[in-house]
Each structure stands twice: as C-alpha cells, then as structure tokens.
Design an enzyme around this catalytic site. Structure first.
Site, PDB file in Angstrom:
ATOM      1  N   SER A 171      -5.814   3.217   4.705  1.00  0.00           N
ATOM      2  CA  SER A 171      -5.142   2.362   3.719  1.00  0.00           C
ATOM      3  C   SER A 171      -6.091   1.334   3.105  1.00  0.00           C
ATOM      4  CB  SER A 171      -3.929   1.650   4.338  1.00  0.00           C
ATOM      5  OG  SER A 171      -3.035   1.226   3.323  1.00  0.00           O
ATOM      6  N   LYS A 194      -0.071   3.620  -2.816  1.00  0.00           N
ATOM      7  CA  LYS A 194      -1.158   4.604  -2.806  1.00  0.00           C
ATOM      8  C   LYS A 194      -0.644   6.042  -2.764  1.00  0.00           C
ATOM      9  CE  LYS A 194      -4.606   1.596  -0.578  1.00  0.00           C
ATOM     10  NZ  LYS A 194      -3.921   0.423  -0.065  1.00  0.00           N
ATOM     11  N   SER A 235       0.793  -1.235   0.000  1.00  0.00           N
ATOM     12  CA  SER A 235       0.000   0.000   0.000  1.00  0.00           C
ATOM     13  C   SER A 235       0.821   1.279   0.000  1.00  0.00           C
ATOM     14  CB  SER A 235      -0.958   0.014   1.195  1.00  0.00           C
ATOM     15  OG  SER A 235      -2.036  -0.861   0.972  1.00  0.00           O
TER      16      SER A 235
END
Length: 730
Positions: A566, A513, A510
């Site tokens: 997240s 992102k 993640s």
C-alpha cells in the site's frame, strides 16, 4: 508464584510504571506462527499441547492464546508472560494438570482454594487464557463505572509501599495482582523476553557518540579501541541507533584486547580466542608456532579474570586457530579444529566466520583423520536470506530470527548490502528463533486526572469522520462494533446481507488504489515493462518507498509495492506509465465510476491521500467487485508477500520485500480463507479494509468492507470479529 530468573536489574524496576497502555493493547504484536515459534524456542510443554478453548473447541495452545488476544484486543505477549509468571508454563517441560487448569491464576485469590466448587467455572487452560485477556479489556471498558478498579491519578498502599500508577495498564496489573513482588516478576519477564530489540551479536553505536558496543547476552560491551573491534568484526556491520536506545542496555565488561592476542600473565602464556583463553603448555609451544616476543602482551590477573579457559596448545598443535579445507573428492569445505571437522554447507559461512583463514586443498583420506562435528552455523549478527524465499533473518545464538518486515529492517538500521544469500539446507540448519520487531513507542498517560488518563488509552481517533450520533443506520442483523461503517455482501449475487452506515460518504484512503489498478489495467498497463523513478514527477505526499532518483523497477514489482504494501509512490510511477497527465487519468477514473452508476464516489487522487477522494461502502462494493474481476488485480491483492530486485540499482540496496499489509491475510483461519484484500488509512478515514473471503464449509464467498475503524493500534481485531460473525450468521 514461580517465575524465570532473569538478568534485569531490580533497581530499574519502577512500581509506578510497569507497562504502557499502548503495549498491553497491541494485540497484533504476534500472529499464531510467532506464538508457536516462541513456545518452541523455549521448548515449552505448550508447544504441542491442545485443550478446549473458552468456546469448547479443541485447539492448540498457540491458537488459544492468539484467539484470546485478538478477541479482547490484548497483547499476546502479555498472556505469555502471565502463563510463565503464574505457573511457569513457558519453561516447564512437564507441568502438572493443576498448573494447566489454572494457567493464568484467574479467579484465584490469596485465600482461595482451587478445589472450591464455586471456582470450577474458571478451570481449564482455554478458559484461563481467555479470562486473563478478557479481564484487562473489561477493566478498560468499565473503568468509569467501577470505582474499585485501580487507575491513574490516585495513590495506593500496596505491600506497605505508596504506588501511584502512571498508566492504566499498570493500575490494572495491581488490580489483578495486588502485590509489588508479583508485578515485579511480570516486569522482569517482560524486560527479558520482549524489551530487548537488538539481538546478541549486534554492533551498535549511538548517533551522537563514537563509542561502539557489542550486544552480548542482552548487555552492551564497549570496545576500548579499534584493534579490539576489527580483529573480531567487520565495521560495516555497525548499526547507528538513537542515544535513548543505548540506555536500554546494561553496561557490561569492556572489550580491550585484540582477538588472537598472545597474553602473558606471570609465567603463563595464553592465546585469546574471542571469550576464551587457550593456555600454552610452555613457552616453547609459543615459539614453535612462530610468535615473536614483541607480539606478546603483558596481562594482569584482572585482565584475564573474565575469560573461560579453553584447550591447551602444545608444541604439536599445528593450527590453533583452525583450518579450512576444500576436499578434492566433493569440492566441499570443512573447518578443522581440535581433532574434529565441521562441514561448511555454504562457502559464505567460511567467508563470514573465518575471513582470515586461507582455504587449503585436501583429500578425503586426510579428512578421515578427524572425527565429525555438527555443521557450522553463521556467526551471530549475520544478516541472511534463503534463496527462493522472501524472508530476511538475523542470526542470534545460532538461531535465525525473522526480521518481521521491511519497516523493521530499516527501522533497526540494518544495511541491505550486508545481506548474504544461502541455500535452503544452510537456512534449515539454523533453528527458528523469535521474530524480530521494533520496540513499541512508550506513551505515558496523563496522570493529573483520571478523566485524562482514560481518554489517552481509548481506541479513539479524534480526526476520523464519524456518523453523527442518532443517525446510525443498520441493514439486517446488527453487529455491535465501534467501526463506523461495515458492509457484508454475497459475492456471487452482490446482495448486501448486513451493513452499518453503508451510504455515508467518507474518505477511503488507500482503498482508492484498487480503482486506480483497475483503470490502469483497462488502459493497457504493461506489467512487463519498467519505470525509472523521477522524484519531481513521482514522489507522493506520503512517501515511504525506498528508492532514489534514477532507479528503475519493473511495473509488476511496482504493482506489488503499491497494492500489497500500500505504498503511494509506486502507484504514481505506474500511472505515469499509461498517462503523463495524472489529472486526465483521474478524470477517466471518475467517468468510469459514473458509468457504473456510482453517485457518491469522487476521485481526487490516484492513491487516496487526499480527503476529497470519497466514496461509500455501498459504492465501494461495486468498485471492488469490478476490480477483482481482472485476473492481475485479483492475483496481486491475494499475494501474502513478495520480493524483487530493482532493475537498475543506484544506492546499493536493490532488494525489496514485504508481507501483505493486511495481517489477517497472513494467518490461517479455521473457518474461512482470505482470497484477496486491500487496506487503507488516513486519520480522517480511520482504518479501512476490503476483503473477499471464502467459507471453508461450503465455499460460499463474501465481500466484507470496513471503513472508519477508530482503533488503529488494533486495526484488525474488529474486522476479524466481523468476519467470524459473518461465517456463522449467513
């Protein structure tokens, strides 16, 4: 050793299994504020106590406990129980200096004297707490080299009883305290303080049964019939729980009679008022209040034996259930009962606590006929939030217990539509109790062989990508850690000050992102616009976002959920706001990476959920620094928490809230401040964390990146140590 008397059944104690390895090593179970709230809840002397810690720094007791837990990757709950078991320091309001100096009993054997000069190096509250955590970690780290440490797979005679530890944690407790009774005291305290999940006042029902229970004083009391239930509670608050969860609660007395029943026992009459019986002075008093003989229930002595006696009801008693008055002069509500008035600070309290008592109009002159009592609190089991605050609480014994996260809220089966919102004064009127967490999963280590048991508790991730043995490369000063990759850089200059395997290519999960956020903002994402959820287009592979088809959410709020929590699905919804063709958007992400000169980075998804999305710590330094130069990305990554309501709600659960997924960002640090951060995790990536921090002493900023942290249960311990090291090293 002294301990708190509690209600856990001695027959439930299994000397072979006291605590799981997962539980004792869960160092993130409580933060500083949680520990402080726990001490305050028990009115502990330690609430305001300060002492030198193991590094000779003067700190509060809660800070000392927290730091020892993080440093040694041991559950702070373990330390709290040790402090009580050894010296009663949680409940003792005025301990002696000797109790404080030998707080956890570390270094003291059965035949030792605390005045022995050789033991003085162990003396002091801070040293004792640190040592209690350190020795458990030392047992784990040195098990294979020290045959005298008790372990699984072997049997021991302890106090004349055969014990075969089922977990290493259990074995280590016997190594530390080689007595059955002392460890039973530990277990008893743990069960009382930390094993109950559902607070008093909860209505619970097994997933495969029709029986409904009230949790009261830590036990489950079954309702015999629906009339006994609905005269006390609104059935909408019933929580469906796993059958295995029901087994964790001792069975208590049955609730069989409807509330506010008129009971007759011999020649005596009573009004049942929840858990008390109010005697009628005479049968005439019963008749004067309008009760019909058919409403009276015959009750034997057994039926009424468990109830306490309340105030006598006479013929002059006008409202035995109390009255709710609205005073004309200030338009405020008051509850009147037994000659006293109690202010109702929020009208929702009247609706929750007294749904069947009508509001009467009154004047201040009438109110003056009564003496004042304390302001009313919400009844136990009530879910509430404070307007302007993102935290949700449940009431237990008049105190508000913070439900730690949205995952905890959903995991316990609470219903978002049952939350009421009150003003700040009403919220403050409820003292703060212990935060509410989910029960940890219990994993018993393999007891067939010592080697298997050891493997079960090592902080290892077998799927995680690792740099081959012998190929590890360091830059500058070496920081000793099991984390596969770390990088420390000067934020202003971009200079890498220290690192480990910073050029190794690995999945970044993640952390992706952050790049996605940068690219979306570059392409003109309008945060004030909104997006409707369409599962076919937006549902991610790892989908945990609470949303149903057709619900609409502001883009800014999706940004919160995607970067702070997240979550994957909100990111896919946002990308769809700027580019319907997600593959084309990913291509532009890769083009941007190449334009920045990043040769080891490739994006295969917008969320990082694919293993083909890879980078290095060296490349990611550029990505993170570029991304946080965008004010919106910088600000959102720096938020500690958020809350919002869906623009269009369909499932009756419009409110979303959460704290930052980086636990370190929620805490106050003595030497630095976390400006922004982003977490990431896949089995193959391990735990990942990128942070921009600022040193308090000179305002110098550092970017710290960790990738491939194998210790998922204690994922913030090593980044915390690395950050502390950075502050002192550079």
């Amino acid at each position: 050793a002294p301990y708190l008397s509690v209600s856990a059944e001695e027959s439930d104690f299994d000397p072979n299994y006291i605590i799981s390895d997962e539980e004792i090593q869960n160092s993130g179970s409580m933060n500083r504020e949680d520990i402080q709230a726990f001490l305050e809840d028990y009115k502990s002397y330690l609430t305001g106590y300060r002492s030198l810690d193991a590094e000779n720094a003067n700190r509060t007791a809660s800070d000392i406990i927290y730091r020892a837990a993080i440093k040694h990757r041991i559950n702070p709950k373990y330390l709290l129980v040790k402090l009580q078991k050894e010296q009663s320091l949680i409940t003792n309001s005025s301990p002696t200096q000797k109790q404080l100096d030998w707080a956890t009993g570390y270094g003291i054997c059965d035949d030792c004297s605390m005045s022995d000069p050789a033991l003085q190096k162990h003396k002091g509250f801070g040293i004792q707490v640190d040592s209690a955590a350190a020795i458990i970690r030392w047992y784990y780290d040195n098990l294979s080299m020290q045959p005298w440490i008790k372990r699984t797979g072997q049997s021991y005679i302890i106090d004349g009883q055969l014990v075969r530890p089922a977990t290493l944690a259990t074995a280590f407790l016997y190594t530390y305290t080689p007595h059955i009774h002392g460890n039973q005291n530990f277990w008893t305290l743990w069960q009382k303080w930390f094993d109950q999940v559902y607070p008093d006042g909860s209505l619970i029902k097994g997933s495969n049964s029709s029986s409904i229970y009230l949790i009261q004083n830590g036990i489950k009391r079954p309702f015999k019939n629906m009339s006994a239930l609905i005269t006390r509670f609104d059935p909408k608050y019933i929580l469906n729980v796993p059958e295995t969860e029901l087994k964790n609660y001792e069975l208590g007395a049955e609730i069989s009679l409807p509330n506010y029943s008129i009971l007759k026992n011999g020649g005596n009459y009573y009004l049942l008022d929840y858990d008390s019986l109010r005697p009628f002075a005479s049968y005439e008093a019963v008749r004067s209040l309008g009760y019909h003989p058919d409403e009276i229930i015959e009750a034997n002595s057994t039926d009424i034996a468990s109830f306490s006696l309340g105030k006598v009801i006479t013929a002059e008693t006008t409202a035995p259930l109390g009255r709710v008055l609205r005073v004309k002069e200030n338009n405020k509500l008051y509850y009147i009962n037994d000659g006293k008035y109690y202010s109702i600070t929020d009208e929702k309290i009247a609706k929750i606590n007294y749904p069947n008592i009508p509001v009467e109009n009154a004047t201040a002159i009438e109110l003056a006929n009564f003496t004042p009592g304390d302001p009313l609190k919400l009844k136990d089991g009530t879910l509430f939030g404070i307007t302007g605050n993102n935290k949700i609480y449940v009431v237990e014994n008049g105190k508000k217990r913070h439900i730690a996260s949205e995952d905890v809220f959903n995991g316990l089966g609470f219903n978002w539509s049952n939350i009421i919102w009150v003003d700040e004064f009403t919220g403050l009127n409820h003292p703060t109790g212990q935060p509410l967490y989910l029960r940890s999963k219990i994993q018993i280590a393999d007891t067939t062989a010592t080697g298997s048991a050891t493997t079960a508790v090592e902080p290892a991730n077998e799927k995680m990508y690792k740099t081959p043995a012998g190929e590890t490369e360091y830059i500058s000063e070496k920081f000793d850690t099991a984390v596969n990759t770390y990088l420390i850089a000067d934020y202003e200059t971009g200079e890498v000050l220290a690192g480990k395997n910073i050029d190794d290519v690995r999945p970044i999960a993640s952390l992706t992102k952050v790049m996605t956020a940068y690219q979306m903002m570059k392409e003109g994402l309008n945060l004030n616009s909104s997006k409707t959820y369409e599962p076919a287009d937006h549902k991610a592979v790892y989908h945990t976002f609470r949303i149903v088809a057709g619900e609409r959410i502001y883009n800014r709020h999706l940004f919160y959920a995607g970067l702070i929590s997240s979550l994957n699905t909100p990111i896919k919804m946002l990308v769809d706001s700027v580019e319907e063709n997600e593959s084309a958007f990913i291509t532009r992400m890769n083009t941007q990476a190449k334009d920045w000169g990043l040769k080891n980075t490739i994006f295969d998804s917008v969320t990082g959920e694919t293993l083909e999305t890879e980078s290095t710590a060296g490349d990611y330094l550029t990505i993170y620094k570029k991304a946080i130069n965008n004010n919106e990305v910088n600000n959102i990554l720096g938020m500690k928490s958020y809350q919002y309501d869906e623009l269009k709600d369909i499932d009756g659960q419009p409110r979303h809230y959460d704290d930052h997924s980086n636990l370190l960002a929620l805490q106050t640090h003595a030497t630095y401040n976390i400006i922004n951060s982003k977490t990431g995790y896949l089995d193959e990536a391990g735990d990942c964390l990128a942070m921009l921090i600022q040193r308090n002493s000179d305002a110098k900023k550092f970017i710290i990146i960790t990738m491939g942290n194998p210790d998922h249960n204690n994922k913030f311990s090593e980044p915390s140590r690395l950050t502390d090291w950075t502050i002192t090293q550079f």
